[in-house]
Design an enzyme around this catalytic site. Structure first.
Site, mmCIF file in Angstrom:
data_model
loop_
_atom_site.group_PDB
_atom_site.id
_atom_site.type_symbol
_atom_site.label_atom_id
_atom_site.label_comp_id
_atom_site.label_asym_id
_atom_site.label_seq_id
_atom_site.Cartn_x
_atom_site.Cartn_y
_atom_site.Cartn_z
ATOM 1 N N SER A 136 -5.740 3.336 4.669
ATOM 2 C CA SER A 136 -5.226 2.528 3.562
ATOM 3 C C SER A 136 -6.387 1.877 2.813
ATOM 4 O O SER A 136 -6.416 0.670 2.576
ATOM 5 C CB SER A 136 -4.247 1.455 4.066
ATOM 6 O OG SER A 136 -3.387 1.039 3.028
ATOM 7 N N LYS A 195 -0.054 3.738 -2.643
ATOM 8 C CA LYS A 195 -1.034 4.813 -2.479
ATOM 9 C C LYS A 195 -0.358 6.179 -2.359
ATOM 10 O O LYS A 195 -0.996 7.209 -2.603
ATOM 11 C CB LYS A 195 -1.908 4.543 -1.256
ATOM 12 C CG LYS A 195 -2.821 3.320 -1.372
ATOM 13 C CD LYS A 195 -3.695 3.169 -0.143
ATOM 14 C CE LYS A 195 -4.654 1.983 -0.265
ATOM 15 N NZ LYS A 195 -3.993 0.695 -0.110
ATOM 16 N N SER A 231 0.791 -1.237 0.000
ATOM 17 C CA SER A 231 0.000 0.000 0.000
ATOM 18 C C SER A 231 0.819 1.280 0.000
ATOM 19 O O SER A 231 0.242 2.367 -0.047
ATOM 20 C CB SER A 231 -0.959 0.009 1.195
ATOM 21 O OG SER A 231 -2.057 -0.839 0.945
#
Length: 462
Positions: free
Chosen positions: A296, A118, A115
């Protein structure tokens, strides 16, 4: 892939600051009564409360704080990066003030980022989109079928099925009930509901995604209208996600309008949509970015990636979003060599990014050459304080030292742990860092936290 165009920061933005405990002392004056003895009244002193004194809780760091020496920093990191639980480990540390690389290990090797991907999605959104941008969900009539209304998705995953007195999963989200109220107010006699999902194209699941993650609550098929990020229980932390989020939204509207939800379907491309009779809007981009980064949120990341794609004239698909994000990042002078992305969330096990790319994004956010990226720092979770770092850096002494002084985007998949962010070291110098661990051992997460905590405790200037 785009070549490196190094960006040297001349200062660290004001938002990169030390958080202090605010203490305000207010003295309460004595209250006089009229019913007491005369002697008491004569001795009473009429005092006004002392004024409250507010000390600033956030202040900028001095640029004169000593810069770490690379040799000393390397020596400090050597024991923690040797932990076998890190598996295959790469990383990079940079001085946020000067842009000087202070430490690196395999930083140009493409790794599974999880993640931390992101971080790129957020940066691309800040570069390509208006911070106040919203997404509209509308209801239209069907020109050829009186009584049929069409729920048209505009990419807002925050639209909620929650009742009017229930807090929505996403703050300030619009509700299906809002659309139903507007449809009724329009005077349209509704006999059925259809759903228009044409805003998005391509597959609804990305390469490298595990369908079991739908049941586990991590993701849903990405469609242009969803309820509560595809959750089947709108406000439950434990909710699984839906396999048919678009149809679920249409069924919820049908129920709200008192028509048969079993007849809800996806409109064929031949249908001609008529008048718009209802519309709602998502929260602004900055609120959605905060949800994405702190929680997240995978669904939110995919939606925002598609917004970037639309802004760059690309298809709103996994492929279109991934290429748009990399294009926008590359145009900002960040080296994307080795990057291979199949989604905007980092959930795909096939994604690859380098520690250099991730660190350069954070360096750009802390500098002054690209002010549009500055809000990225504030979007990063705080160690021991917020988001996905709220329960980390609290157990051991080195970790506790970093709590409150470190902000980072986390990344976690099976065998993968990653961090990308900033930390104020013991000398008061702000450092940026990216750390990626693949094929990690059983304590891989605490091991990578130990590396980040070492950056805080070092100082390493003498």
């Amino acid at each position: 892939m785009r070549p490196t165009r190094w960006r040297r920061s001349t200062h660290v933005l004001v938002g990169v600051a030390v958080l202090l405990l605010v203490t305000a002392v207010v003295a309460v004056g004595a209250m006089l009564t009229t019913g007491g003895p005369a002697s008491d009244a004569a001795q009473a002193v009429d005092r006004q409360p002392d004024p409250a004194v507010a000390e600033p809780a956030v202040f900028g760091l001095a640029h004169t704080a000593p810069e770490p020496k690379p040799t000393l920093l390397a020596a400090r990191l050597a024991p923690v990066v040797a932990d076998p639980n890190l598996g295959r480990f790469t990383g990079r540390v940079t001085d946020a003030v000067t842009g000087t690389e202070l430490w690196t290990q395999g930083a140009s090797i493409p790794m599974q980022p999880a993640s931390t991907n992101k971080t790129l999605t957020a940066a691309a959104a800040l570069l390509a989109l208006d911070r106040d941008a919203t997404l509209r969900t509308t209801v239209h009539t069907d020109v050829d079928s009186p009584g049929v209304v069409i729920l048209k998705g505009g990419g807002d995953p925050t639209l909620s099925a929650a009742g009017p007195k229930t807090q929505t999963w996403y703050r300030n989200a619009a509700r299906i009930a809002d659309l139903a109220d507007q449809v009724r107010a329009s005077g349209t006699a509704v006999r059925s509901v259809m759903v228009d999902l044409s805003a998005y194209s391509g597959p609804t699941m990305a390469p490298g995604w595990d369908p079991l993650d739908i049941q586990n609550g991590d993701i849903a098929p990405i469609e242009s209208v969803m309820l509560d990020g595809g959750r089947t229980q709108p406000v439950s932390v434990e909710s699984r996600r839906s396999n048919t989020p678009g149809l679920d939204a249409g069924r919820a509207l049908a129920v709200a309008l008192g028509v048969n939800p079993a007849k809800v379907g996806v409109v064929p491309s031949t249908v001609v949509e008529g008048d718009e009779i209802a519309s709602v809007s998502s929260p602004p981009l900055m609120e959605r970015l905060r949800d994405m980064m702190n929680a997240s949120d995978n669904v939110m990341a995919e939606s925002i990636g598609r917004e970037v794609a639309a802004a760059l004239g690309r298809p709103q698909s996994f492929d279109g979003a991934a290429h748009a994000v990399l294009d926008e990042i590359g145009d900002a002078g960040i080296d994307t060599t080795g990057a291979v992305l199949f989604d905007s969330s980092g959930l795909s096990i096939d994604d690859r990014l380098t520690a250099q790319t991730l660190d350069e994004v954070v360096v750009a956010a802390t500098g002054d050459e690209e002010p549009r990226l500055r809000p990225l720092v504030d979007l990063l979770p705080i160690a021991g304080g917020s988001g996905t770092l709220s329960n980390r850096f609290l157990d051991t002494a080195p970790g506790r030292d970093a709590a409150g002084f470190l902000r980072a985007k986390t990344g976690s998949l099976t065998g993968t742990n990653a961090l990308a962010g900033i930390v104020t070291d013991a000398s008061g110098r702000v450092l940026t860092f990216s750390l990626i661990s693949n094929e990690a051992g059983p304590t891989g997460r605490t091991s990578i936290d130990a590396v980040a905590a070492a950056l805080r405790s070092c100082g390493c200037s003498a």
